[in-house]
Design an enzyme around this catalytic site. Structure first.
Site, PDB file in Angstrom:
ATOM      1  N   GLY A  65       0.795  -1.305  -0.052  1.00 46.26           N
ATOM      2  CA  GLY A  65       0.104  -0.001  -0.078  1.00 46.26           C
ATOM      3  C   GLY A  65       0.872   1.301   0.099  1.00 46.26           C
ATOM      4  O   GLY A  65       1.851   1.335  -0.527  1.00 46.26           O
ATOM      5  N   ASP A 175      18.458  -3.348  11.332  1.00 43.42           N
ATOM      6  CA  ASP A 175      18.276  -2.446  10.001  1.00 43.42           C
ATOM      7  C   ASP A 175      18.767  -1.163  10.301  1.00 43.42           C
ATOM      8  O   ASP A 175      17.943  -0.082   9.750  1.00 43.42           O
ATOM      9  CB  ASP A 175      16.980  -2.781   9.389  1.00 43.42           C
ATOM     10  CG  ASP A 175      17.075  -2.409   8.019  1.00 43.42           C
ATOM     11  OD1 ASP A 175      18.049  -2.277   7.480  1.00 43.42           O
ATOM     12  OD2 ASP A 175      15.974  -2.120   7.437  1.00 43.42           O
TER      13      ASP A 175
END
EC number: 2.7.11.1
Length: 628
Positions: A65, A175
């Site tokens: 999305g 990350d």
């Protein structure tokens, strides 16, 4: 649509003194920082969100999305991330999304992006997050090329404060990179994208090899197990190098050179010396046992220079950037006593790659490279088995592959965000081998760097799969996992009209138990059995950009609480980490790869066009024999 709301767990209301006491102690003094307590609770009333938010602009795009900037009816600006359930490929992606929501909603720190609400219905998940108006740190450094040491220290202190808080709560980010570090309107750090985060435990190894290539630690690129915090420490060393020197410490143009540099700790010689070089060297130690921890960094003299207190405590910088008391000098003396170990013998050789690898006559100053997260494999290899397996047979049948290079050049203009894919991970905690002195065998190396994709947004990064849905052909990723051990593809019918996928108890320990057994996925209250593919109520292309909330009704839920010491799944196998030297198998495990038409069938002449392939082949052999 159903909504997850972050409400406090019911119970006796603590007094004002009880609430003020842990805040006064600070993050560092408290042995276990408080995390938000939440419990799953179903609300039986619906919420129509169409009139609650006014959408302003798109901040990022992903396969699931978009992330949009929006204004609440109260006037507060928020970032709204919408996830379409029909885009979720399998249960691993689903668990990945749920883990990110659970961890981010449990953390409560001023330098970590906060989640306000999560709404869900049968077709969408909508996450309402804190809005960081000044973009990410990558763009900030790109515009300025290099920061002053005082500004670099200011940013680094806030990053360290947030990561230290995560480690105190047994959460490893895995990350950390410029793209996942955002800036709010006041110029303060906001760490985002916990899609690759996990819980860690002392005495257990994580088997997940993920992250971003230029920020990956030696354990990651060499396929060795790790505890967790040490990979964040390495990433902090890379970030500090960039903040201070304005360039990347490693050469990302060739994956073989990159792996060699990271494995040896041979980062580029800084163009100008800095007082932070000692801390950078300590953070970029190849040996993880000698690498600086977050506790070491939080008390380091360079980090606290010009501040009355160390990171995490009440900070009050003095004018002129110099300490106004003896606290900073005492902190420096204490650090020098504790760090008397020979830093120059740490194996992190500072080599001048400007002289060794620079093209003749060209500029040798590297620019920043936008990084995409490493993918996680669909299934984790058994670490205990891989530690004792002979890798010679594995490498014998793997053909070589040409080097895959990233484009050269300095900082690139920001373009539309495209999220990289990740696969959810099987259980990745394994006990430390009985013999600590026995080194784990090196795993077959495969390609690290691949073709770059569009830039990512800190709001939309790791959790999203690639636009094409490819498992082995995405950009800037490590891919690991044995194709023979991958799960068969899930029926696409399971992806349609799934209800309540975020409503399970939400315990981290539950996640590992669910994924350990072969299950389908749908509602997390009750996983639906496979059913045949059904036609969607409307095609995906008919969904308007402004129909994230449309006129649908949402149920409101509370987020799950955080349980102590839950075993979490890993995300990538050991066998397939540092390269891509063998073509992926076309078995049932490669269900996410984009189908490509055989080039032979499209060529102007092909054996597939002939009626008698055998006769044509024999005729060709006769012609060749006559010519010879």
């Amino acid at each position: 649509m159903e909504s997850l709301v972050f409400a406090r767990r019911s119970g006796p209301t603590p007094s004002a003194a009880e609430l003020a006491r842990p805040l006064a102690e600070g993050l560092i003094k408290s042995p276990k920082p408080l995390m938000k307590k939440q419990a799953v609770k179903r609300h039986h009333h619906k919420h129509n969100l169409r009139h609650r938010y006014e959408f302003l602009e798109t901040l990022g795009k992903g396969t699931y999305g978009k992330v949009k900037k929006a204004r609440e009816s109260s006037g507060r600006l928020v970032a709204i991330k919408s996830i379409r359930k029909d885009k979720i490929k399998d249960e691993q992606d689903l668990m990945h999304i749920r883990r990110e929501i659970e961890i981010m909603s449990s953390l409560n720190h001023p330098h970590i992006i906060a989640i306000h609400e999560v709404f869900e219905n049968s077709s969408k998940i909508v996450i309402v997050m804190e809005y960081a108006s000044r973009g990410d740190l990558y763009d900030y450094i790109s515009e300025r090329q290099q920061l002053s040491e005082r500004e670099a220290r200011h940013f680094f202190r806030q990053i360290v404060s947030a990561v230290h808080y995560c480690h105190q709560n047994r959460v490893v980010h895995r990350d950390l990179k410029l793209e996942n570090i955002l800036l709010d309107a006041n110029g303060n750090i906001k760490i985002a994208d916990f899609g690759l985060s996990n819980l860690y435990h002392q005495g257990k190894f994580l088997q997940t090899f993920c992250g971003s290539p230029l920020y990956a630690s030696p354990e990651i690129v060499n396929g060795k197990p790790y505890t967790g915090p040490e990979v964040d420490s390495w990433s902090l060393g890379v970030l500090l190098y960039i903040l201070v020197h304005g360039t990347m410490p490693f050469d990302g143009h060739d994956h073989k050179i990159l792996v060699k540099q990271i494995s040896n700790g041979a980062y580029r010689e800084p163009p100008k010396p800095s007082d932070a070089c000692g801390l950078i060297r300590w953070l970029l130690m190849v040996n993880p046992t000698r690498r600086a921890t977050l506790e070491d960094v939080a008390s380091h003299w360079w980090v606290n220079w010009g501040y009355a207190t160390r990171v995490g405590e009440q900070e009050a910088p003095h004018e002129g950037g110099h300490p106004g008391s003896d606290s900073a000098r005492a902190s420096m003396a204490d650090w020098l006593r504790r760090s008397s170990r020979p830093l120059l013998e740490n194996g992190a050789k500072v080599c001048s790659f400007f002289k060794q690898h620079a093209p003749g006559g060209g500029s040798t100053t590297p620019g920043l490279e936008r990084q995409h997260s490493l993918k996680k494999s669909r299934k984790e290899n058994d670490m205990a088995q891989s530690l004792h397996s002979d890798t010679a047979d594995d490498t014998a049948h793997r053909p070589g592959k040409s080097n895959l290079k990233l484009p050269k050049g300095i900082l690139k203009k920001k373009v539309s965000a495209s999220a990289e894919g990740v696969q959810e991970d099987p259980p990745e905690l394994s006990p430390i081998p009985a013999s600590p002195g026995q080194a784990a065998p090196l795993l077959p190396k495969k390609g690290i760097l691949k073709k770059p994709r569009q830039r990512e947004s800190g709001y939309y990064s790791s959790p999203e799969p690639s636009e094409s849905g490819e498992l082995l052909d995405a950009g800037d990723v490590f891919v690991s996992g044995d194709p023979k051990e991958q799960k068969p593809p899930q029926a696409s019918g399971l992806l349609l009209h799934r209800k309540g996928i975020l409503k399970l108890n939400g315990k981290f320990s539950q996640t590992a138990l669910e994924l350990a057994a072969p299950t389908t996925f749908g509602s997390l209250d009750e996983l639906a059995p496979p059913r045949p593919l059904a036609r969607a109520s409307r095609p995906s292309g008919a969904v308007s950009e402004d129909s994230i909330l449309s006129s649908e009704s949402f149920d409101q839920l509370d987020l799950p609480e955080r349980l102590p010491e839950p075993p979490l799944r890993g995300c990538v196998s050991v066998d397939n980490l540092t390269g891509l030297e063998e073509p992926p198998s076309e078995g049932p495990g490669s269900c996410l790869r984009r189908w490509r038409q055989d080039p032979l069938g499209d060529s102007c002449f092909s054996l597939t066009d002939c009626q008698e392939v055998t006769a044509t082949y024999r005729q060709a052999l006769r012609v060749c024999s006559k010519l010879t």
